[in-house]
Design a protein around this motif. Structure first.
Motif, PDB file in Angstrom:
ATOM      1  N   THR B 569      25.422  51.827  49.277  1.00  0.00           N
ATOM      2  CA  THR B 569      25.497  50.292  49.491  1.00  0.00           C
ATOM      3  C   THR B 569      25.940  49.558  48.241  1.00  0.00           C
ATOM      4  N   THR B 570      25.578  50.027  47.214  1.00  0.00           N
ATOM      5  CA  THR B 570      26.020  49.571  45.609  1.00  0.00           C
ATOM      6  C   THR B 570      27.358  49.837  45.967  1.00  0.00           C
ATOM      7  N   HIS B 571      28.121  50.823  46.170  1.00  0.00           N
ATOM      8  CA  HIS B 571      29.459  50.967  46.400  1.00  0.00           C
ATOM      9  C   HIS B 571      30.037  49.747  47.013  1.00  0.00           C
ATOM     10  N   PHE B 572      29.596  49.769  48.208  1.00  0.00           N
ATOM     11  CA  PHE B 572      30.140  48.895  49.196  1.00  0.00           C
ATOM     12  C   PHE B 572      30.366  47.360  48.562  1.00  0.00           C
ATOM     13  N   ILE B 573      29.287  47.007  48.000  1.00  0.00           N
ATOM     14  CA  ILE B 573      29.058  45.652  47.388  1.00  0.00           C
ATOM     15  C   ILE B 573      29.805  45.566  46.137  1.00  0.00           C
ATOM     16  N   SER B 574      29.949  46.538  45.302  1.00  0.00           N
ATOM     17  CA  SER B 574      30.714  46.319  44.129  1.00  0.00           C
ATOM     18  C   SER B 574      32.071  46.376  44.497  1.00  0.00           C
ATOM     19  N   GLN B 575      32.607  47.124  45.625  1.00  0.00           N
ATOM     20  CA  GLN B 575      33.754  47.050  45.902  1.00  0.00           C
ATOM     21  C   GLN B 575      34.217  45.723  46.207  1.00  0.00           C
ATOM     22  N   LEU B 576      33.325  45.264  47.296  1.00  0.00           N
ATOM     23  CA  LEU B 576      33.813  44.118  47.797  1.00  0.00           C
ATOM     24  C   LEU B 576      33.742  42.876  46.725  1.00  0.00           C
ATOM     25  N   LYS B 577      32.952  42.874  45.810  1.00  0.00           N
ATOM     26  CA  LYS B 577      32.827  41.765  44.909  1.00  0.00           C
ATOM     27  C   LYS B 577      34.092  41.813  44.310  1.00  0.00           C
ATOM     28  N   GLU B 578      34.482  43.383  43.853  1.00  0.00           N
ATOM     29  CA  GLU B 578      35.650  43.468  42.917  1.00  0.00           C
ATOM     30  C   GLU B 578      36.884  42.779  43.474  1.00  0.00           C
ATOM     31  N   ARG B 579      36.916  43.031  44.968  1.00  0.00           N
ATOM     32  CA  ARG B 579      37.993  42.563  45.661  1.00  0.00           C
ATOM     33  C   ARG B 579      38.121  41.007  45.676  1.00  0.00           C
ATOM     34  N   VAL B 580      37.219  40.350  46.060  1.00  0.00           N
ATOM     35  CA  VAL B 580      36.901  38.959  46.036  1.00  0.00           C
ATOM     36  C   VAL B 580      37.161  38.305  44.710  1.00  0.00           C
ATOM     37  N   HIS B 581      36.714  39.035  43.793  1.00  0.00           N
ATOM     38  CA  HIS B 581      37.047  38.568  42.523  1.00  0.00           C
ATOM     39  C   HIS B 581      38.450  38.546  42.126  1.00  0.00           C
ATOM     40  N   ARG B 582      39.164  39.676  42.437  1.00  0.00           N
ATOM     41  CA  ARG B 582      40.661  39.904  41.976  1.00  0.00           C
ATOM     42  C   ARG B 582      41.310  38.859  42.610  1.00  0.00           C
ATOM     43  N   GLU B 583      41.095  38.771  44.063  1.00  0.00           N
ATOM     44  CA  GLU B 583      41.675  37.738  44.662  1.00  0.00           C
ATOM     45  C   GLU B 583      41.781  36.132  44.247  1.00  0.00           C
ATOM     46  N   ALA B 584      40.324  35.958  43.687  1.00  0.00           N
ATOM     47  CA  ALA B 584      40.267  34.560  43.300  1.00  0.00           C
ATOM     48  C   ALA B 584      40.822  34.659  41.847  1.00  0.00           C
ATOM     49  N   ARG B 640      43.532  31.729  47.807  1.00  0.00           N
ATOM     50  CA  ARG B 640      44.020  31.143  46.713  1.00  0.00           C
ATOM     51  C   ARG B 640      43.686  29.550  46.943  1.00  0.00           C
ATOM     52  N   SER B 641      43.537  29.418  48.176  1.00  0.00           N
ATOM     53  CA  SER B 641      43.213  27.825  48.493  1.00  0.00           C
ATOM     54  C   SER B 641      41.943  27.492  47.830  1.00  0.00           C
ATOM     55  N   LEU B 642      41.039  28.296  47.674  1.00  0.00           N
ATOM     56  CA  LEU B 642      39.928  28.337  47.282  1.00  0.00           C
ATOM     57  C   LEU B 642      39.833  28.306  45.755  1.00  0.00           C
ATOM     58  N   SER B 643      41.063  28.520  45.165  1.00  0.00           N
ATOM     59  CA  SER B 643      40.940  29.065  43.727  1.00  0.00           C
ATOM     60  C   SER B 643      40.304  28.103  42.761  1.00  0.00           C
ATOM     61  N   PRO B 644      40.143  26.819  42.620  1.00  0.00           N
ATOM     62  CA  PRO B 644      39.490  26.245  41.525  1.00  0.00           C
ATOM     63  C   PRO B 644      38.064  26.484  41.892  1.00  0.00           C
ATOM     64  N   ASN B 645      37.899  26.758  42.858  1.00  0.00           N
ATOM     65  CA  ASN B 645      36.233  27.051  43.234  1.00  0.00           C
ATOM     66  C   ASN B 645      35.873  28.302  42.540  1.00  0.00           C
ATOM     67  N   SER B 646      36.900  29.169  42.557  1.00  0.00           N
ATOM     68  CA  SER B 646      36.387  30.454  42.059  1.00  0.00           C
ATOM     69  C   SER B 646      35.970  30.083  40.522  1.00  0.00           C
ATOM     70  N   GLY B 647      36.533  29.072  39.724  1.00  0.00           N
ATOM     71  CA  GLY B 647      35.847  28.670  38.783  1.00  0.00           C
ATOM     72  C   GLY B 647      34.279  29.027  38.499  1.00  0.00           C
ATOM     73  N   SER B 648      33.651  28.821  39.484  1.00  0.00           N
ATOM     74  CA  SER B 648      32.235  28.674  39.809  1.00  0.00           C
ATOM     75  C   SER B 648      31.904  30.101  39.556  1.00  0.00           C
ATOM     76  N   LEU B 649      32.744  31.196  40.302  1.00  0.00           N
ATOM     77  CA  LEU B 649      32.654  32.500  40.073  1.00  0.00           C
ATOM     78  C   LEU B 649      32.970  32.816  38.741  1.00  0.00           C
ATOM     79  N   HIS B 650      33.597  32.482  38.004  1.00  0.00           N
ATOM     80  CA  HIS B 650      33.663  32.797  36.595  1.00  0.00           C
ATOM     81  C   HIS B 650      32.568  32.230  35.905  1.00  0.00           C
TER      82      HIS B 650
END
Lengths: 218, 854
Positions: B569-584, B640-650
């Motif tokens: 599960t950790t693997h799944f979560i980290s993988q997904l997060k990574e992908r989302v983060h990368r895209e953002a 990308r359309s969400l991009s500025p929003n990902s600022g919050s991610l940062h």
């Protein structure tokens, strides 16, 4: 729910029921008893000694160790013989369950009575078989002895785990944790209940109690 | 004799055999039960109360609230009866004159009837007495409950103060996560739960939400009869509080229910052996409860009417528009709820989605009605204006008969009309709105995407988001409909219900029997179309629909950062997060991460999604949906359309980084556990961080939800297109869009989510296996395409995101909640679909028995 539950299953002949039950219950209680506490000053106590006794079974090739307390033995014997009678009177296929429950009392405020909260429950499921001839009985006698030996080791393994035990009480609270009614030994508070076959469902009273509690808690 | 010099010597110490207990034998110091919180009997109830007290903002608030409620009830009943029976309306309306000696003015007391007349009138009126009796019984019930609650919650209060070291005054400002962290902390000291040394967040959630998880799973698997197709009408949803209460009564706590107590299913229900007999028993119980409902129907009906009257009249009087307002329906709450989501989390999510949702619904105002409403409003408005103007000129106008009432009526009329006139500045952009809604509600059927402008989509959405008036109306007719549903619909499902509970219950050590879906195990319940392809081993029957497992897992991991899931599960979560983060990150490299820190994340999402970039992405999506490859770029652009929003991610990342650094410092320095620091017990800054974090958690979750939906869409599009290429003729059987069912009555489509519940009333395995085949192939293809997409990310190590503070702690060997061993056992058992009877005697997968049979 907040209690461990261990299940032991044995298959015995009718005449072995009593001894087998005694053996298992005594084995558990041996490990769950301590010497009497003698409270000295405020805050300290010393523990008395506990004698042990080897008991040879008549119908099983087995010897078990029990606490050498006649009083305790009498109490257990009474419960077991009640169970045995109920089992033989039930007339059904001879399934029964005897359970030894260790609990702790918790004082509550006035409107509620004291709560008894179990922390460990040992359920021994008994399956009674009928044997045809003497030879089978002889085999059974040995086999049950072996199995009981396994069970005892099983029990000891469980008890050896470092798991929750009630904390050692102060003098005022000793009755909430230990059964202090006996003269020579002091087991944890326990309760022996039995049940013949799987009588379905909970009793009406518990259902009613839950119903009331639930409506209140909504 | 030679003297041998050996090492053996006589012991010098004198040991005398002193009798025990006399001299100075071993002395012990009793630890005593210093706290009364060790080993609590009913942890379910205990945690629920702890949670409730937190939600009700402390003991005093709760106490006052409940007292006022009791008083209010008494007042409303008393006042209504008084108004109905003890007032002489003729005097009030001046139809009758009172002759006073001293003054000519009519006073209010004049209108009251004398006590004896009044009581006589009440005594004569059987209906009033009936109502009075019912309310009296109800009130007494409430009173007893209140007293009982006060006693119970007093104890919880003591728990907060003594064990958790939180005063009642700071409770309203503490987040639940904080309280929870403290509970986890004190478990080590007090051993609230005796099964394990440490408690995890998931354990607490499981206990609080045990039954709710079951309900969510049952709605997810369409097991509960809440959707109906009335002849001549389209499919509608009927799910009221009364129905819900009955379901819970039948399954969880009523007499003879499936559960033995709060935490364990009755053992006979765990065995498959006599499922038919048990189903019969359940069916007859449902029948009896249905009949009881039927018999009690008049009482409940009166009660419902009274209740609605008491609770809504005041609101309606205050703001007549409130009936036109919408609310999230009960079904919606069940459908949209994640597994392991507490009430306040769900409510905050839904409240955030409220505005866009109502905007979306307002997009669909009928233009015809609008035209009519505009004109009616115009005429009514002009009349009203004249009347008001006249009144201002000379207020004697008011005393003309019916002028005041017509002013009021006209006002109401205008209010009603206005609700049919759309906002002048509103733009029709349903697709974007739906996307914003999705960011908050996290779930929606696949076919809504791209169809947001259609009326069917709106109708289906209105099942989740209904008019308040409809809600009240449904509640009112519920007493009549409930027994019908119970007797005719639920009873037929009894076998499926029995099977459901048997197949989807696992016993977790230290928690008891829980719904296995709530374990959020991708392997066991993942859906291949939702990113868990290749990881899941679930059959169709076991897959949670709508990606519920995956989304719930993400949600839980994000809201409880301290939680340590099992390895895969950790693997799944980290993988997904990574992908989302990368895209953002790829999209927002030019924006400074902290530049957006002041602005509120929610509005960001909204702004963003309304922004022009989304349009292009949608446009893109339209064009490229047919080609397989363009799928991923579509997802990227959407993100990308969400991009500025990902600022919050940062931001969250950087905060987290700061957080971890303090954590590690503290750990290195004083050796305190990380949890103490994160719970903010020491300093306020800790508290602040946790608060801020929990606020950003929702944004992060929104992004993840959108991303997952986007990916899911591509995947299913990809599959669709592949299928049209490969086997154009036999495409119907393989329905790649799982939830097409919800709307389309098209019989060709094999309803995926209904596979088990509706099509297999009798034990026959034919349809399931067929659809199973097709979907597994689908799943593999999905996996393949998914892998292509992933390639870019798989080898990127987590260090680039290590700063985000998720602290991917190497998952401990200790399986939490008995995942490992229970999971396997459960999986084995899951294979026993109800169709099979050969494996009937297979032991339940939930046996925690240390026994060896003789």
């Amino acid at each position: 729910m907040n209690c461990r539950s261990e299940v032991l299953e044995v298959t015995v002949e009718a005449r072995q029921v009593e001894e087998a039950m005694l053996a298992l219950l005594h084995t558990i209680l041996l490990h769950r008893s301590s010497g009497k506490f003698h409270y000295k000053k405020e805050g300290t106590y010393s523990i008395g000694t506990v004698g042990t006794l080897d008991i040879d079974c008549d119908f099983i090739d087995f010897t078990f160790v029990r606490v050498s307390s006649e009083e305790l033995d009498r109490v257990i014997r009474k419960a077991v013989s009640e169970f045995k009678d109920a089992l033989s009177n039930s007339g059904s296929d001879g399934m029964g369950q005897i359970s030894l429950e260790f609990y702790q009392k918790k004082k509550s405020r006035w409107p509620f009575s004291d709560e008894c909260i179990p922390w460990e429950v040992w359920s021994i499921k008994v399956n009674v078989v009928n044997l045809a001839n003497e030879q089978e009985r002889q085999i059974c006698r040995e086999k049950v002895g072996e199995k009981l030996g396994e069970k005892v080791i099983n029990v000891v393994e469980v008890i050896n785990r470092h798991e929750y035990l009630p904390k050692m009480p102060t003098q005022s609270e000793v009755d909430n944790v230990f059964d202090t009614s006996l003269k020579d030994v002091q087991p944890y508070l326990y309760k022996i209940t039995y049940q013949i076959t799987d009588s379905l469902g909970t009793s009406v009273s518990t259902t009613m109690r839950r119903l009331i509690k639930d409506t209140l808690a909504l | 004799m030679a003297h041998f010099d050996t090492e053996y010597q006589r012991l010098e110490a004198s040991y005398s055999d002193s009798p025990p207990g006399e001299e100075n034998p071993l002395m012990h110091v009793p630890e005593g039960a210093k706290s009364q919180w060790h080993h609590i009997e009913n942890l379910d109830l205990f945690f629920q109360r702890v949670y409730n007290l937190h939600q009700k903002n402390g003991f005093t608030c709760m106490l006052l609230g409940e007292i006022f409620e009791l008083v209010q009830l008494l007042f409303v009943v008393g006042f209504t009866v008084f108004l109905a029976n003890c007032v002489d309306y003729d005097i009030l309306f001046a139809n009758k004159f009172v002759n006073h000696t001293d003054s000519s003015k009519v006073t209010l007391p004049d209108a009251f009837l004398p006590v004896d007349v009044c009581s006589a009138r009440i005594r004569d009126n059987a209906f009033v007495i009936f109502v009075l009796i019912i309310s009296g019984v109800f009130w007494l019930h409430r009173l007893v409950k209140f007293i009982y609650n006060v006693c119970c919650y007093w104890e919880i209060r003591a728990f907060y103060i003594n064990a958790l070291k939180m005063t009642m005054s700071e409770l309203p400002y503490a987040t639940w996560q904080e309280v929870q962290a403290r509970i986890v902390e004190i478990q080590k000291e007090h051993q609230i739960c005796i099964h394990k040394k440490e408690l995890t967040e998931l354990d607490i959630y499981h206990r609080i939400l045990r039954f709710k998880n079951y309900m969510v799973a049952m709605v997810n698997k369409s097991l509960l009869p809440v959707r109906f197709r009335l002849p001549g009408l389209e499919e509608s949803v009927f799910y009221t509080r009364g129905l819900k209460y009955n379901f819970e009564l039948i399954f969880f706590w009523g007499p003879g229910s499936l559960f033995e107590n709060e935490w364990s299913l009755k053992p006979e229900y765990k065995r498959g052996g006599n499922r038919l007999e048990l189903a019969d028993r359940l069916a007859s119980r449902i029948l009896w409860i249905g009949i009881a409902n039927l018999l009690l129907c008049p009482v409940i009906l009166v009660w419902q009417i009274l209740y609605a009257f008491f609770s809504y009249t005041e609101v309606i009087k205050r703001e007549p528009g409130s009936l036109g307002a919408r609310c999230w329906s009960l079904y919606g709450r069940c459908y949209l709820r994640h597994f392991n989501e507490l009430d306040h989390e769900l409510m905050s999510r839904l409240s955030k989605g409220y505005k866009p949702a109502s905007k979306y619904m307002n997009c669909f105002l009928s233009p015809l009605l609008t035209v009519v409403a505009k004109n009616v409003a115009f005429f009514a408005g002009s009349l009203l204006a004249v009347l008001i103007a006249l009144t201002i000129y000379d207020e004697d106008v008011l005393s003309v008969e019916h002028v005041l009432s017509s002013i009021t009526l006209l006002g109401v009329c205008i209010t009603v009309c206005r609700s049919f006139i759309p906002d002048k500045h509103m733009v029709f952009c349903p697709e974007q709105l739906l996307r914003v809604i999705l960011a908050h509600i996290h779930y929606m059927p696949d076919h809504w995407q791209g169809n947001a402008h259609k009326y069917e989509t709106r109708d289906q959405f209105s099942q989740l988001f209904q008019y308040k008036a409809v809600f009240i109306l449904e509640e009112l007719i519920s007493p009549v409909v409930t027994p019908i549903i119970l007797i005719f619909c639920l009873r037929r499902k009894s076998l499926e219900i029995i099977d459901f509970f048997r197949n989807f219950t696992v016993e977790v050590v230290g928690v008891g029997d829980t719904c296995s879906f709530a374990q959020m195990d991708i392997r066991q319940h993942g859906h291949p179309a939702w990113m868990s392809a290749g990881k899941t081993e679930a059959s169709i029957y076991q897959q949670a629909e709508d990606g519920k497992t995956e989304l719930s897992l993400m949600h839980f991991a994000i809201t409880n950062p301290q939680w340590q899931p099992p390895q895969e599960t950790t693997h799944f979560i980290s993988q997904l997060k990574e992908r989302v983060h990368r895209e953002a990150a790829g999209a927002s490299s030019d924006t400074h991460p902290l530049s957006l820190s002041e602005s509120e994340p929610r509005s960001l999402v909204a702004n963003l999604l309304a922004g022009p970039s989304t349009l292009t992405s949608i446009h893109f999506g339209h064009d490229s949906s047919l080609t397989n490859q363009a799928g991923l770029s579509d997802g990227a652009s959407a993100l990308r359309s969400l991009s500025p929003n990902s600022g919050s991610l940062h931001l969250r990342g950087s905060l987290n980084a700061a957080h971890t650094s303090t954590m590690s410092k503290a750990m290195a320095g004083s050796g305190t556990d990380a949890r103490t620091v994160s719970s903010g017990s020491s300093a306020w800054e800790g508290q602040l961080t946790s608060l801020v974090l929990s606020e950003y958690a929702s944004t992060e979750m929104s992004i993840h939800a959108l991303y997952m939906h986007e990916l899911h869409k591509q995947q299913s599009h990809g599959e669709l297109s592949r299928h049209t290429w490969h086997r154009q003729d036999s495409d119907e059987s393989s329905d790649s869009i799982p939830d097409e069912v919800r709307s389309e009555p098209n019989p060709r489509h094999f309803p995926r989510s209904h596979t088990f519940p509706t099509t297999v009333p009798s034990p026959s395995a034919i349809p399931t296996s067929a659809s199973c085949m097709s979907s597994t192939t689908l799943g593999q293809e999905g996996a393949a395409s998914n892998r292509i997409g992933q390639q870019g990310f798989t080898n990127s190590s987590s260090d680039s995101f290590g700063a985000r503070g998720r602290v991917v702690k190497s998952a401990r060997g200790v399986p939490m909640g008995g995942w490992a061993e229970e999971g396997q056992a459960a999986r084995r058992h899951h294979e026993t679909l109800p169709e099979e009877s050969s494996e009937d005697d297979m032991p339940p997968h939930i046996h925690k028995v240390n026994a060896v049979c003789v």
